[in-house]
Design a protein around this motif. Sequence first.
Motif, PDB file in Angstrom:
ATOM      1  N   THR A 139      33.830  44.185  45.325  1.00  0.00           N
ATOM      2  CA  THR A 139      35.236  44.377  45.692  1.00  0.00           C
ATOM      3  C   THR A 139      36.095  43.720  44.627  1.00  0.00           C
ATOM      4  O   THR A 139      35.680  42.796  43.957  1.00  0.00           O
ATOM      5  N   VAL A 140      37.279  44.229  44.499  1.00  0.00           N
ATOM      6  CA  VAL A 140      38.140  43.715  43.432  1.00  0.00           C
ATOM      7  C   VAL A 140      38.540  42.273  43.726  1.00  0.00           C
ATOM      8  O   VAL A 140      38.850  41.944  44.859  1.00  0.00           O
ATOM      9  N   ASP A 141      38.528  41.420  42.769  1.00  0.00           N
ATOM     10  CA  ASP A 141      39.044  40.077  43.001  1.00  0.00           C
ATOM     11  C   ASP A 141      39.950  39.681  41.836  1.00  0.00           C
ATOM     12  O   ASP A 141      40.122  40.426  40.881  1.00  0.00           O
ATOM     13  N   TYR A 142      40.517  38.537  41.978  1.00  0.00           N
ATOM     14  CA  TYR A 142      41.513  38.150  40.986  1.00  0.00           C
ATOM     15  C   TYR A 142      40.912  37.495  39.755  1.00  0.00           C
ATOM     16  O   TYR A 142      41.624  36.971  38.922  1.00  0.00           O
ATOM     17  N   GLY A 143      39.604  37.516  39.699  1.00  0.00           N
ATOM     18  CA  GLY A 143      39.025  36.938  38.486  1.00  0.00           C
ATOM     19  C   GLY A 143      38.248  35.685  38.793  1.00  0.00           C
ATOM     20  O   GLY A 143      38.015  35.314  39.941  1.00  0.00           O
TER      21      GLY A 143
ATOM     22  N   PHE B 228      39.648  31.452  41.386  1.00  0.00           N
ATOM     23  CA  PHE B 228      40.316  31.862  42.614  1.00  0.00           C
ATOM     24  C   PHE B 228      41.294  30.812  43.089  1.00  0.00           C
ATOM     25  O   PHE B 228      42.023  31.008  44.023  1.00  0.00           O
TER      26      PHE B 228
ATOM     27  N   LEU C 295      41.141  51.067  48.958  1.00  0.00           N
ATOM     28  CA  LEU C 295      41.195  50.137  47.844  1.00  0.00           C
ATOM     29  C   LEU C 295      41.115  48.751  48.475  1.00  0.00           C
ATOM     30  O   LEU C 295      42.003  48.350  49.228  1.00  0.00           O
ATOM     31  N   ASN C 296      40.035  48.053  48.197  1.00  0.00           N
ATOM     32  CA  ASN C 296      39.812  46.747  48.826  1.00  0.00           C
ATOM     33  C   ASN C 296      39.999  45.636  47.803  1.00  0.00           C
ATOM     34  O   ASN C 296      39.308  45.622  46.790  1.00  0.00           O
ATOM     35  N   ARG C 297      40.948  44.750  48.103  1.00  0.00           N
ATOM     36  CA  ARG C 297      41.181  43.630  47.203  1.00  0.00           C
ATOM     37  C   ARG C 297      40.887  42.340  47.956  1.00  0.00           C
ATOM     38  O   ARG C 297      41.513  42.040  48.963  1.00  0.00           O
ATOM     39  N   ASN C 298      39.926  41.599  47.454  1.00  0.00           N
ATOM     40  CA  ASN C 298      39.537  40.333  48.084  1.00  0.00           C
ATOM     41  C   ASN C 298      39.695  39.212  47.065  1.00  0.00           C
ATOM     42  O   ASN C 298      38.998  39.204  46.052  1.00  0.00           O
ATOM     43  N   SER C 299      40.604  38.295  47.329  1.00  0.00           N
ATOM     44  CA  SER C 299      40.891  37.267  46.321  1.00  0.00           C
ATOM     45  C   SER C 299      39.745  36.261  46.229  1.00  0.00           C
ATOM     46  O   SER C 299      39.470  35.749  45.149  1.00  0.00           O
TER      47      SER C 299
ATOM     48  N   PRO D  98      36.130  36.641  47.600  1.00  0.00           N
ATOM     49  CA  PRO D  98      35.130  37.341  48.410  1.00  0.00           C
ATOM     50  C   PRO D  98      34.027  36.431  48.934  1.00  0.00           C
ATOM     51  O   PRO D  98      33.437  36.714  49.972  1.00  0.00           O
TER      52      PRO D  98
ATOM     53  N   GLU E 278      35.360  38.399  52.901  1.00  0.00           N
ATOM     54  CA  GLU E 278      35.402  39.718  52.262  1.00  0.00           C
ATOM     55  C   GLU E 278      35.565  40.767  53.350  1.00  0.00           C
ATOM     56  O   GLU E 278      34.835  40.752  54.357  1.00  0.00           O
ATOM     57  N   VAL E 279      36.527  41.642  53.140  1.00  0.00           N
ATOM     58  CA  VAL E 279      36.786  42.701  54.119  1.00  0.00           C
ATOM     59  C   VAL E 279      36.857  44.022  53.373  1.00  0.00           C
ATOM     60  O   VAL E 279      37.479  44.117  52.322  1.00  0.00           O
ATOM     61  N   THR E 280      36.177  45.028  53.918  1.00  0.00           N
ATOM     62  CA  THR E 280      36.310  46.377  53.370  1.00  0.00           C
ATOM     63  C   THR E 280      36.667  47.318  54.512  1.00  0.00           C
ATOM     64  O   THR E 280      36.265  47.117  55.664  1.00  0.00           O
TER      65      THR E 280
END
Lengths: 359, 250
Positions: free
Chosen positions: A3-7, A10, B4-8, B10, B14-16
Amino acid sequence: MKTVDYGDEFASPEIVNRVASLVDVDETNFVLLARRLTLDPAHDFQNGDLRDVDFSDCNLDGFDFSGADLRGATGVNVTGKPVLEGADVSDSLFEYQVGQERYFADNPDDRETVDRIAAEYWANAILSVERLIQSRADGSGTKIAAAIFDKTKDSTVRTNILLFMRLSSESSQDHKSFIGNMLAKHSDDISVLLAGVRALTAFYASHRDGFRWLLKFLNHKNPLVRSAAFRGVVNSKRLPEAIPDVVKYVLSTTQPEHRRAFVGRVSRLLGLKYARAAFDYRENRFIDFREEITMETLRKCDPDDYQKFSDQQQSELKAEIIRQLYERRRLAHLEAISRQYGFSFCYDKAVLQFLARST
Amino acid sequence: MKGLNRNSIPDLVEVTLRVTKSNEFDHSELRVEMRAHQVVLAAQDSFEFTVQLNRANLVLDLDGLEVVPRSRLGEPVKPLSLPVEYKLTQEKGRSGEVAGGIDIGVSAHPNISLQGKASGSASSKVTSSATIEQTHAMQSVKARGNLTWEVTDQTIDGSLAPLSATYLNDDVLCKVTASPGANMSAVKLSTFARQRDLRMTPNSAARKLLYKSKNHERMIQALLAKALQHSPANGGVITFCISEVVVEDS
């Protein structure tokens, strides 16, 4: 697929590393610590965990504690008006304030009553408050009396209101939260402060919040306040929760009766045999750990306990040996009390020699 | 339809989200996976804080869609009546001395006197107990108002354990249907926690050197919570995950 993360980072490392700066900071003042860590009072404490925080000597103007958990928060000399929208203020110094605001928002007429009575001559004000509390069966008299307490500057009126409120409060929680607020806001008035501490000692020393308040006052600069607070603390069921704080107090106090009271209380916590060991049967009071224990003190004991001990020993032992064994046991119990609670008894030369022969 | 799943963070949570067609005509299912565990924040070399969540919240924002009634996962519905079980136990026993060869059996009579060669007395004991049982299900995911779900991990004694499991495994969070007249449909699922729902556990060095008072402890927690926020302060609410799906007509 991840899943996309901020890098990789964190969490902001610049902010996290501010934590390490606290190693050298012994300051405990809430406002000063916030300033030190560059936390924004208007935003960074909303919905926060602020349980058991001490707000002493803080001006909380500009602080927003909306949604925060403020249970158990205490403090003296607290000024300012923080935002408390949706905060959990149970058992805290804010509980009273929030409750009063809610009450007078629903009952604006009573606000006029407060203004009127607070402006009266002190003797008339006291009588008015007493009549008010007695006439309002729904408990609203107590709320109005509390508001008058806040508004008036007369310490006689205040002291009397405190007494009336205990007699008339619907619940101890109302009375306690009022005292907490009073202690926070009127800490410069010793007579009011003493009344509050004595009320806590008399009624709430074993309540969690009451006990925490009393602990705070063990460090007060006024000896009368310290003494009143100590009486509450040492007799509280919660004493075992705060031994280090109380030991710190008794080690520095100049009042031998406080030291004796402490020895009596903690020895009883360990058990009857320790309490017997710590009791001075010559003076008929517990031993002051700053006074030297003599052989005479050691020899004078509870006769039943000594008899029981003697009966348990081998019959061929001489009386003098049994006596010495008993005294050695008593010293061992005293040492156990010392070790457990972090202070030391004093012994005179003869007792020290006796101890040296025993080991 | 995948979102579009954005997890700061994860590793922490984490959620999808995906949207699938339901068996019922014109209904779609919002399927969610949610996992939570922990992360470690390091302040310089020696101080570490393990961050976990005591509680997480999922909030749904629907555009052009409505939730199908009775389709929300984890509705903590209070039953109209509650079954109560009441148990009454009765025991009868006998004690006494037996002499000779006389056998004595248990009698239905509570008091027996023995004559002749046997002596003794019989007594009976009657006990009763009442048991009230109420079954209470521990729900991790509870539907709340305003299209919100609260996720907690309650222990037997009622306290909250830190979230550390998979709480939604492609489960249907709810079903949705198109609102009349809507010309587009979209779903946004946000996962957030309040600052006070973060659990920060220091390592021993941090506890020893930094946690000098309760005020120090709370201040550090506030600071670390701030460090986790990627956007400017949002009232102590930290959003960790955002999932968005545009629901296309099929």
